[in-house]
Design a protein around this motif. Structure first.
Motif, mmCIF file in Angstrom:
data_model
loop_
_atom_site.group_PDB
_atom_site.id
_atom_site.type_symbol
_atom_site.label_atom_id
_atom_site.label_comp_id
_atom_site.label_asym_id
_atom_site.label_seq_id
_atom_site.Cartn_x
_atom_site.Cartn_y
_atom_site.Cartn_z
ATOM 1 N N ARG A 195 76.058 15.291 19.187
ATOM 2 C CA ARG A 195 74.623 16.123 18.355
ATOM 3 C C ARG A 195 75.085 17.306 17.776
ATOM 4 O O ARG A 195 74.829 17.643 16.548
ATOM 5 N N PRO A 196 75.790 18.376 18.569
ATOM 6 C CA PRO A 196 75.954 19.647 17.907
ATOM 7 C C PRO A 196 76.730 19.713 16.504
ATOM 8 O O PRO A 196 76.390 20.157 15.527
ATOM 9 N N HIS A 197 77.713 18.648 16.491
ATOM 10 C CA HIS A 197 78.422 18.463 15.372
ATOM 11 C C HIS A 197 77.681 18.092 14.051
ATOM 12 O O HIS A 197 77.730 18.524 12.834
ATOM 13 N N LYS A 252 87.693 28.593 8.678
ATOM 14 C CA LYS A 252 87.700 28.483 10.066
ATOM 15 C C LYS A 252 87.107 27.258 10.706
ATOM 16 O O LYS A 252 86.914 26.929 11.996
ATOM 17 N N LEU A 253 86.151 26.547 9.815
ATOM 18 C CA LEU A 253 85.536 25.303 10.446
ATOM 19 C C LEU A 253 86.274 24.268 10.896
ATOM 20 O O LEU A 253 87.462 24.164 9.996
ATOM 21 N N PRO A 254 85.893 23.450 11.389
ATOM 22 C CA PRO A 254 86.704 22.047 11.737
ATOM 23 C C PRO A 254 86.753 21.322 10.308
ATOM 24 O O PRO A 254 85.761 21.397 9.639
ATOM 25 N N LEU A 346 93.251 18.281 6.193
ATOM 26 C CA LEU A 346 93.136 16.969 5.955
ATOM 27 C C LEU A 346 94.362 16.264 6.260
ATOM 28 O O LEU A 346 94.515 15.053 6.590
ATOM 29 N N ASN A 347 95.461 16.791 5.503
ATOM 30 C CA ASN A 347 96.585 16.167 5.329
ATOM 31 C C ASN A 347 97.219 15.563 6.675
ATOM 32 O O ASN A 347 97.429 14.275 6.150
ATOM 33 N N VAL A 361 86.749 20.185 20.655
ATOM 34 C CA VAL A 361 87.098 21.497 20.166
ATOM 35 C C VAL A 361 88.378 21.742 19.766
ATOM 36 O O VAL A 361 88.664 22.644 19.116
ATOM 37 N N ASP A 362 89.274 21.015 20.340
ATOM 38 C CA ASP A 362 90.806 21.231 20.043
ATOM 39 C C ASP A 362 90.910 20.838 18.446
ATOM 40 O O ASP A 362 92.125 21.163 18.051
#
Lengths: 366, 398
Positions: A195-197, A252-254, A346-347, A361-362
């Protein structure tokens, strides 16, 4: 009111596409290239591949019943279908991404339709909507540079908003389950993790929208994980027009969130150019384009030159001359482009992992 | 001891109805009136009794009212809400049939208020796992809309008989629902209906204050601070001085709006209305003390969020930046302020990761908005401010 539940039917179709539709589409030459038996594509009448054909989206119309048991896929089959589309199809190297996009988009729409007609449970809805939302979000970035004839960002965004809003409503409805300490529901853990995502995605997608920000401020503290906090922070800085900080944190975002955030970049740059045109306005002073490249995450000085021309900003060698009178206020933002820092993220990622696996998180890049 | 007998009560109701005394009927149809608490009024099947005393259509209303009292006595809020909802719908039909008269509006006000309060109660008692929050209130709003339509459509009656005068009370009830279930976009058509109504001055003052309060809050959420200021100021100034609670509610929104427009509320007002939380914030903003500002936001975070003013408070930080930079300007006594000096000030006040480029960004925004007069020289890393009035008063913008 109580018996309404029984009014919904449950499908019996055990394949991704009902047999009847398969025969019909084979006969009427309505097969998508990704649904044909390999090798038969060039025949007068290509054959349908039962392992690959997927029920297509059918508009509801007067006199046509969509609620036939044999035509509807129960939740497990829908889940299998989504996995097939976002795993097998997306990894197909033989057709272009736009071909895959159009195919998947249509077939996901029919998945949503089956979901709604059968009013499937919340747990299944969440399992289905999460990857669907990710797909639309990812496509929004992946195809952002395409011409409107190839990819319609408006329509894609509409689907994205519909699915994401539905997902958030279901999250809200399951909220109380988390307050019952002895409640054991296998899906709670899954929701807790994912959910947080999606809350973060909602903020980033709606950057600059105060209604979206107010939502996240009001949700329970357990959802305000690191990724949600970061996204909120970006949105708050966007609100205060601190675009330098917005860009810094965007990086810095995923990966998926960063890609969606990057869709705001042309607007962010336009806004900051306009502000700079006033604040740095001068007849003889300039601003080095190299610095601007860093601040606003441009890939190259070429891109800066293109943007400056578009907005009527003058250039002098490697420097920009801001002038409050020359900025073209009536100009629309430049067409979205792929951003190098997103491409880097994304590469080395597998697309189906990105869409199907709940992120952890990783995956953060700092 | 009991309250007056039910037959006596029914006779009073009949007389009041026949003499078209809407206010009196309203009192005796209220769930908040004294009679509601007496056990002899908690009748499960009041049909026979009521029909003996009352003619149609009043009997139907009173039967539902007594049934509602019974449900309440059983603490069955959901059931009571359903009955009150039926009562409202029956009343809507009666209202529609009363051509060219509006004496029964007080009854409508009373029934509708009770309906909303019951819906809130029912929501509370009904928060089960399978319920959608806000559903009951939403249904109640539909019911209120039914009444609203009857009133809004009454455009043939003469001015003194028009039911359109009842619109504002309903709009206010609807606002209360929509704000509670967070559906502010539904307010827009209601606001338009009131703005285009020719009876603006005939609405009662109390109703107008409530209306302005909600429209002011809505304007605040839409970032239309000028309008928010106007409406909330009206509400605050006209709200009766004995309604301290209401005045406090208005101030919670008016204070941040005013501050954003450059006004500074006085400490005595904040103290008087028990919103002293704002005082430290006012000081932090005025002094440009960003450190204190950040700390206060953290301390009062849940209060600000609960009131829905968190974002506007965040925006006050821009004002705090301006005041801080003005201080630096006065200390350095130069028109060419080094960006580094501003950055040092920011870092000193807890904005630890701010660099020169971001400092320029913050200054650029202030210049763009006209809050600082001057320009930035990136090459020299200087903010060159105007010799005349480099920091124009904030109130001069709006």
């Amino acid at each position: 009111m109580v018996n309404e539940l029984n009014q919904f039917i449950t499908g019996t179709c055990e394949t991704m596409c009902p047999l009847e539709e398969m025969k019909m589409r084979e006969k009427e030459h309505l097969l998508h290239i990704l649904e044909m038996v390999p090798g038969t594509e060039k025949l007068d009448r290509p054959l349908a591949d039962p392992k690959r054909i997927v029920k297509s989206f059918n508009r509801s119309a007067a006199g046509k019943s969509l609620a036939k048991k044999s035509q509807l896929r129960p939740p497990e089959v829908l889940l299998r279908t989504v996995n097939y589309l976002l795993d097998d199809v997306i990894q197909n190297k033989n057709v272009s991404w736009t071909v895959k996009y159009n195919f998947i988009m249509d077939r996901l729409r029919s998945v949503r339709q089956d979901m709604i007609i059968q009013n499937i449970s919340r747990a299944y809805s969440i399992c289905l909507l999460q990857p669907i939302v990710r797909f639309y979000a990812y496509s929004a970035y992946k195809l952002c540079h395409e011409e409107i004839g190839v990819f319609d960002p408006y329509l894609n965004r509409k689907h994205l908003h519909e699915c994401l809003n539905r997902l958030l409503v279901i999250y809200d409805e399951t909220e109380e389950l988390f307050q019952l300490a002895d409640m054991k529901w296998e899906h709670l853990e899954m929701i807790k993790e994912s959910r947080p995502h999606f809350e973060a995605l909602y903020i980033i997608l709606n950057l600059g929208n105060e209604v979206a920000l107010n939502r996240v401020l009001k949700i329970s503290r357990i959802w305000r994980t690191d990724v949600v906090q970061r996204s909120t922070y970006i949105a708050l800085n966007y609100l205060k027009c601190n675009f330098v900080r917005v860009c810094r944190y965007m990086k810095k975002l995923p990966p998926l969130l960063a890609a969606v955030a990057a869709l705001h970049l042309s607007e962010v740059r336009r806004k900051y150019f306009e502000i700079m045109s006033v604040a740095f306005s001068s007849k003889n002073l300039t601003f080095p384009s190299n610095t601007l490249k860093e601040l606003l995450l441009f890939q190259s000085e070429d891109d800066i030159i293109k943007d400056c021309r578009h907005y009527g900003i003058q250039l002098e060698g490697n420097a920009i001359r801001f002038d409050k009178n020359s900025f073209n206020k009536g100009s629309t933002k430049v067409h979205d482009r792929k951003e190098y820092f997103i491409e880097e993220k994304l590469n080395n990622m597998n697309e189906s992992c990105l869409l199907l696996v709940n992120h952890d998180v990783d995956l953060y890049v700092s | 001891m009991t309250f007056m007998s039910v037959s006596n009560y029914l006779q009073i109701l009949e007389r009041a109805w026949n003499s078209q005394d809407g206010a009196k009927v309203a009192v005796f149809m209220s769930l908040r009136h004294e009679h509601a608490n007496w056990p002899n009024y908690h009748i499960e099947k009041p049909e026979g009794l009521v029909e003996r005393f009352l003619p149609s259509p009043l009997d139907e209303l009173v039967i539902l009212h007594l049934k509602c009292l019974f449900a309440l006595s059983q603490q069955d809020y959901m059931g009571a809400y359903q009955i009150q909802s039926n009562l409202t719908q029956s009343f809507t039909k009666i209202l529609q049939l009363q051509k060219e008269e509006n004496w029964s509006l007080p009854i409508m006000y009373c029934i509708c208020l009770d309906l909303r309060l019951l819906a809130q109660q029912a929501e509370k008692s009904h928060s089960g796992v399978n319920e959608k929050p806000g559903e009951i209130l939403e249904k109640a709003a539909e019911c209120l809309m039914g009444c609203f339509r009857v009133c809004a459509a009454d455009n043939r009656s003469a001015e003194e008989d028009t039911k359109r005068i009842g619109m504002l009370a309903l709009v206010n009830q609807l606002f209360k629902v929509y704000f509670r279930i967070n559906k502010l976009h539904l307010c827009k058509p209601l606001i338009r209906a009131i703005q285009s109504s020719p009876f603006n001055d005939s609405f009662s003052l109390g109703q107008q204050i409530t209306y302005k309060y909600f429209v002011g809050r809505k304007a605040m959420f839409d970032s239309d601070y000028k309008m928010a200021d106007e409406y909330l100021t009206y509400a605050f100034e006209n709200c009766h001085k004995s309604s301290k609670k209401n005045k406090r509610l208005i101030l919670i929104y008016l204070v941040p709006v005013k501050m954003l427009l450059g006004y500074i509320p006085s400490k005595s007002v904040l103290e008087k209305y028990d919103v002293i939380q704002f005082w430290e914030l006012v000081q932090a903003v005025c002094q440009g003390n960003l450190k204190a500002f950040d700390e206060l936001i953290e301390v009062h975070e849940s209060f600000f969020i609960k009131c829905g003013i968190y974002l506007i408070i965040e925006k006050l930080k821009i004002i705090a930046y301006r005041n801080l930079f003005k201080k630096v300007y006065h200390i350095l006594k130069t028109h060419q302020i080094p960006v580094e000096a501003l950055q040092t000030a920011l870092v000193y006040l807890g904005q630890s990761d701010v660099d020169l480029d971001e400092t320029e960004c913050i200054v650029a925004n202030l210049i763009y908005e006209g809050k600082i007069k001057g320009y930035i020289s990136h090459q020299h890393r200087k903010v060159v401010v105007s010799k005349q009035n480099p920091f124009p008063p904030l109130t001069s913008f709006i």
